[in-house]
Design a protein around this motif. Sequence first.
Motif, PDB file in Angstrom:
ATOM      1  N   LEU A 173      25.380  37.814  48.747  1.00  0.00           N
ATOM      2  CA  LEU A 173      25.532  38.783  47.657  1.00  0.00           C
ATOM      3  C   LEU A 173      24.180  39.410  47.318  1.00  0.00           C
ATOM      4  O   LEU A 173      24.075  40.634  47.175  1.00  0.00           O
ATOM      5  CB  LEU A 173      26.121  38.082  46.438  1.00  0.00           C
ATOM      6  N   CYS A 178      30.540  45.515  50.470  1.00  0.00           N
ATOM      7  CA  CYS A 178      30.671  46.255  49.225  1.00  0.00           C
ATOM      8  C   CYS A 178      31.562  47.462  49.448  1.00  0.00           C
ATOM      9  O   CYS A 178      31.681  47.970  50.555  1.00  0.00           O
ATOM     10  CB  CYS A 178      29.323  46.664  48.650  1.00  0.00           C
ATOM     11  N   ARG A 234      31.530  47.582  44.132  1.00  0.00           N
ATOM     12  CA  ARG A 234      32.060  46.208  44.037  1.00  0.00           C
ATOM     13  C   ARG A 234      31.473  45.437  45.212  1.00  0.00           C
ATOM     14  O   ARG A 234      31.671  45.805  46.377  1.00  0.00           O
ATOM     15  CB  ARG A 234      33.571  46.189  44.115  1.00  0.00           C
ATOM     16  N   GLU A 283      31.234  41.806  47.177  1.00  0.00           N
ATOM     17  CA  GLU A 283      31.943  40.542  47.370  1.00  0.00           C
ATOM     18  C   GLU A 283      31.255  39.755  48.478  1.00  0.00           C
ATOM     19  O   GLU A 283      30.818  40.324  49.473  1.00  0.00           O
ATOM     20  CB  GLU A 283      33.399  40.790  47.745  1.00  0.00           C
ATOM     21  N   SER A 284      31.209  38.447  48.291  1.00  0.00           N
ATOM     22  CA  SER A 284      30.568  37.586  49.269  1.00  0.00           C
ATOM     23  C   SER A 284      31.343  36.271  49.357  1.00  0.00           C
ATOM     24  O   SER A 284      31.716  35.701  48.335  1.00  0.00           O
ATOM     25  CB  SER A 284      29.119  37.323  48.846  1.00  0.00           C
ATOM     26  N   GLN A 285      31.586  35.822  50.584  1.00  0.00           N
ATOM     27  CA  GLN A 285      32.258  34.537  50.785  1.00  0.00           C
ATOM     28  C   GLN A 285      31.373  33.645  51.639  1.00  0.00           C
ATOM     29  O   GLN A 285      31.065  33.961  52.784  1.00  0.00           O
ATOM     30  CB  GLN A 285      33.609  34.712  51.460  1.00  0.00           C
ATOM     31  N   THR A 316      33.740  32.121  46.855  1.00  0.00           N
ATOM     32  CA  THR A 316      33.697  33.582  46.837  1.00  0.00           C
ATOM     33  C   THR A 316      33.099  34.050  45.517  1.00  0.00           C
ATOM     34  O   THR A 316      33.472  33.551  44.457  1.00  0.00           O
ATOM     35  CB  THR A 316      35.114  34.165  47.006  1.00  0.00           C
ATOM     36  N   ALA A 333      31.814  37.736  43.331  1.00  0.00           N
ATOM     37  CA  ALA A 333      31.935  39.198  43.274  1.00  0.00           C
ATOM     38  C   ALA A 333      31.210  39.694  42.031  1.00  0.00           C
ATOM     39  O   ALA A 333      31.214  39.044  40.985  1.00  0.00           O
ATOM     40  CB  ALA A 333      33.395  39.612  43.222  1.00  0.00           C
TER      41      ALA A 333
END
Length: 133
Positions: free
Chosen positions: A44, A92, A104, A106-108, A123, A125
């Motif tokens: 992120l 994003c 937005r 988001e990262s997992q 996860t 965000a």
Amino acid sequence: MSIFAILVLAFLGLSMSRLLGTSSATIVYEVYGLRALNAARSGLDQKVLDVFAGQTSDASRCDADGSDSSLWVQENFNDIPGMENCSVVALCTVTEVDSTNYYRFESQGTCELEGEGIVVSRTLAIDGRDVQS
């Protein structure tokens, strides 16, 4: 009477064994969950930096629906002690409303315990927008 005592002690030993096994599994999930969370944070941070590194944001580093994988941050952390078998995918999306870009991120993060079949993921965000001057 001695058979009763033997059975009670055997049951007590079995209960303690299960309790210790459950406790160690909980610790494994907790440790790998924290590692996955750190991997997600790292991805992120990297993606936010890609977009907001300069004085102005760069909307070309995001896409409208997150499907362009060439814009994703994809890393594995096998070279970092303690983060072996952990990886991250961060992306994003951008939406323009009234000449303002809304982002937005988001990262997992995912970590796997080899040989045990345990996979833990976290996860994260966050949202952001261009600053109007």
